[in-house]
Design an enzyme around this catalytic site. Sequence first.
Site, PDB file in Angstrom:
ATOM      1  N   ASN A  77       0.820  -1.207   0.000  1.00 54.33           N
ATOM      2  CA  ASN A  77       0.000   0.000   0.000  1.00 54.33           C
ATOM      3  C   ASN A  77       0.858   1.262   0.000  1.00 54.33           C
ATOM      4  O   ASN A  77       0.342   2.356   0.159  1.00 54.33           O
ATOM      5  CB  ASN A  77      -0.908   0.021   1.233  1.00 54.33           C
ATOM      6  CG  ASN A  77      -2.273  -0.567   0.951  1.00 54.33           C
ATOM      7  OD1 ASN A  77      -2.622  -0.782  -0.198  1.00 54.33           O
ATOM      8  ND2 ASN A  77      -3.035  -0.822   1.996  1.00 54.33           N
TER       9      ASN A  77
ATOM     10  N   HIS B  92       2.592   2.246   2.320  1.00 53.18           N
ATOM     11  CA  HIS B  92       2.656   2.713   3.706  1.00 53.18           C
ATOM     12  C   HIS B  92       3.955   2.231   4.322  1.00 53.18           C
ATOM     13  O   HIS B  92       4.465   1.187   3.927  1.00 53.18           O
ATOM     14  CB  HIS B  92       1.566   2.042   4.558  1.00 53.18           C
ATOM     15  CG  HIS B  92       0.204   2.552   4.353  1.00 53.18           C
ATOM     16  ND1 HIS B  92      -0.838   1.724   4.024  1.00 53.18           N
ATOM     17  CD2 HIS B  92      -0.302   3.787   4.447  1.00 53.18           C
ATOM     18  CE1 HIS B  92      -1.940   2.449   3.918  1.00 53.18           C
ATOM     19  NE2 HIS B  92      -1.633   3.697   4.171  1.00 53.18           N
TER      20      HIS B  92
ATOM     21  N   CYS C  32       2.395   7.398   7.802  1.00 48.51           N
ATOM     22  CA  CYS C  32       3.760   7.876   7.770  1.00 48.51           C
ATOM     23  C   CYS C  32       4.285   7.646   6.354  1.00 48.51           C
ATOM     24  O   CYS C  32       4.213   6.539   5.824  1.00 48.51           O
ATOM     25  CB  CYS C  32       4.578   7.091   8.788  1.00 48.51           C
ATOM     26  SG  CYS C  32       6.318   7.467   8.762  1.00 48.51           S
TER      27      CYS C  32
END
Lengths: 401, 401
Positions: free
Chosen positions: B271, B273, B308
């Site tokens: 993803n 991420h 983040c």
Amino acid sequence: MASFSCPVPYVVRCSIAKEGGDFNRQRYAKVNGGIIRSISEADLLSRSAKASRALIPSVAENGFVVKEDVRQKIPTKKQLVDPYRQGLIIEGGVGYRQTVVIRSYEVGPDKTATMESLMNLLQETALNHVWMSGLLSNGFGATHGMMKHNLIWVVSRMLVEVDHYPIWGEIVEIDTWVGASGKNGMRRDWLIRSQATGHVYARGTSTWVMMNQQTRRLSKMPEEVRAEISPWFIEKHAIKEDAYEKISKLDDKAKYMNSDLKPKRSDLDMNHHVNNVKYLRWMLETIPDHVLESQQLSSIILEYRRECGSSDIVQSLCEPEENGILRDVDMIEDSEISLLNGFSLASEILKGGGLLGSFDNGTLRYTHLLQIEGEAKNEEIMRGRTTWKKKVTTTIPFSTQ
Amino acid sequence: MASFSCPVPYVVRCSIAKEGGDFNRQRYAKVNGGIIRSISEADLLSRSAKASRALIPSVAENGFVVKEDVRQKIPTKKQLVDPYRQGLIIEGGVGYRQTVVIRSYEVGPDKTATMESLMNLLQETALNHVWMSGLLSNGFGATHGMMKHNLIWVVSRMLVEVDHYPIWGEIVEIDTWVGASGKNGMRRDWLIRSQATGHVYARGTSTWVMMNQQTRRLSKMPEEVRAEISPWFIEKHAIKEDAYEKISKLDDKAKYMNSDLKPKRSDLDMNHHVNNVKYLRWMLETIPDHVLESQQLSSIILEYRRECGSSDIVQSLCEPEENGILRDVDMIEDSEISLLNGFSLASEILKGGGLLGSFDNGTLRYTHLLQIEGEAKNEEIMRGRTTWKKKVTTTIPFSTQ
């Protein structure tokens, strides 16, 4: 027996009422690429009813602890098949094959397995090979004879070539086998193959020697150990190398350098070494981002020189070979090679074969060095070489072989 | 049929000459805790002879590429068994169980699986559950309906309790299932159980919401998606919580702080991420060494606040609660909770149940905070709590349940 949504060529049904256990445990089988299903809907419902009971007591609540050997069940004699590891003995009884599904956390943002994950799987299959052999003692791949002599395995060189990275959910077969490497060493090779097509995705070869766990010095192979492992040796090579290419030692003029790297507790393996994968990360973190994005790592050579302890401070150096022009490609000399804490090891252990092959102009190569930052002088941990080629999309239409 | 060294309760033999393939592929089956062996020595020899042929052509040599969907084979309808993943549908057709061997690289120096590895396995089994359901689209756990609405899953809270860490080579069964969490969320629970004894080693529960992949804002659950997933919901809880304990927000007076942490490319998941496991590492790296050596992590709570990115600079703060005295244990207020980029999410999604239980005096607890170091202000990524208890040896004699 209930019917299912896909063809069932052959059906076996069975259930176990496990004495003292909470669950019926049904097993299934794979046959002829189809599936022997051992589960009926009635089974499922009954299982479900049991599983849905009030929460099952946990270990802590019962205060029970089971002995390590009962939990591990390391075989004491040779096994030909391991259904849990999905492994089987091949190569006339001396090689090992394991079927593996590429897991979601083993792939990067582009959904392909990382070199790290592949190297982890090589380690895992190597250990499972020893596991199946019946030779495994309680150590990290050490045989009973090795344990008796206080010896552990250390890897001195590793070469992995990847033509094609498997993707998330893809099923691969990993074959591994061992052979002699000089008088005191062992070679271990691997092939990673697509389970669906049989095509080879990656190959690996490595050289291993024994180290005394106390003195941390390399050791000759005791006859007792040779008797254990030499019946497993075969003369088959996953990668054809005529001679090793030499990897030159970088110095502080190297183009890229990461300093003050500190191993973390989570970087140590069962041998209390800094794990291979950490070395690999330290190496790859010096490679510029644009290369990591546009290129894929097509081969990696690691030459291990000494151990890295958990309190060492490490430097990672990296030097590109622009335009794929080969540099430092001298044959390794047929002399003694100093390895690991000054121990001299006959180079025959390291001898094997040839250059990595010819390179297209687009191929990038990097030379790497990991060293411990010392007060008086730096100590080499590892030299390495990485080769990179342009990423290819995996989504072009299927072409028949 | 050759005879083997251990009892074979039931034998099926079969081999396939795969059309156009290089190998006969034999499959084996597990039945009644015994093994259906499908391999004879003759089979092995024939397989070995074939495998020993000159090296098999690699993908690169043939220049062939197979389409992603052919390689992944994501099911388009519900599957009850997956022999490669060693997974099966349980709980009356809505839960998932996978049998897993703890691998050599999933354990730490003490040979027990790390919390990282367990969390990886929780992720893997969750995704395989969706995989088996026939609902999986090409994304990272997203259903077809979610793909249509450009939605991805994000986890808002995760709690894992570990009574007993499995060891290298141990076989565990991981059960997972889902339930409703408020109007727009989903709860996913897990149990990790010893395959040998059925005892529960660990439990997990988590809360998930949907996020628009473009806007990065949380989304309500579209009716189309609810229709897909709600038939899978059950009302079973792996962990009984009466109410959530509040995790206070640390500030720069925290006892331990690691600054300037930078995500690496290898920390990103499918993803894009920063992966959960990286958060966990950043948290655990603030814990003093003597605690990591003498204590084991018995529970962890993660509350996610915002994503983040790969260019963020992160700070990890940690504050001990000395002597296991509970602090900040207020019930979470029944109001709106600000989550992820200012999006307000009804707290009902997060509501569930009770305190973590009572603590012995020897229990250590730490409060954690991960935040992005911003110029004007810091932005919370995650709050966490870890609970630690004294390590117990795993080698005391087996005691019957």
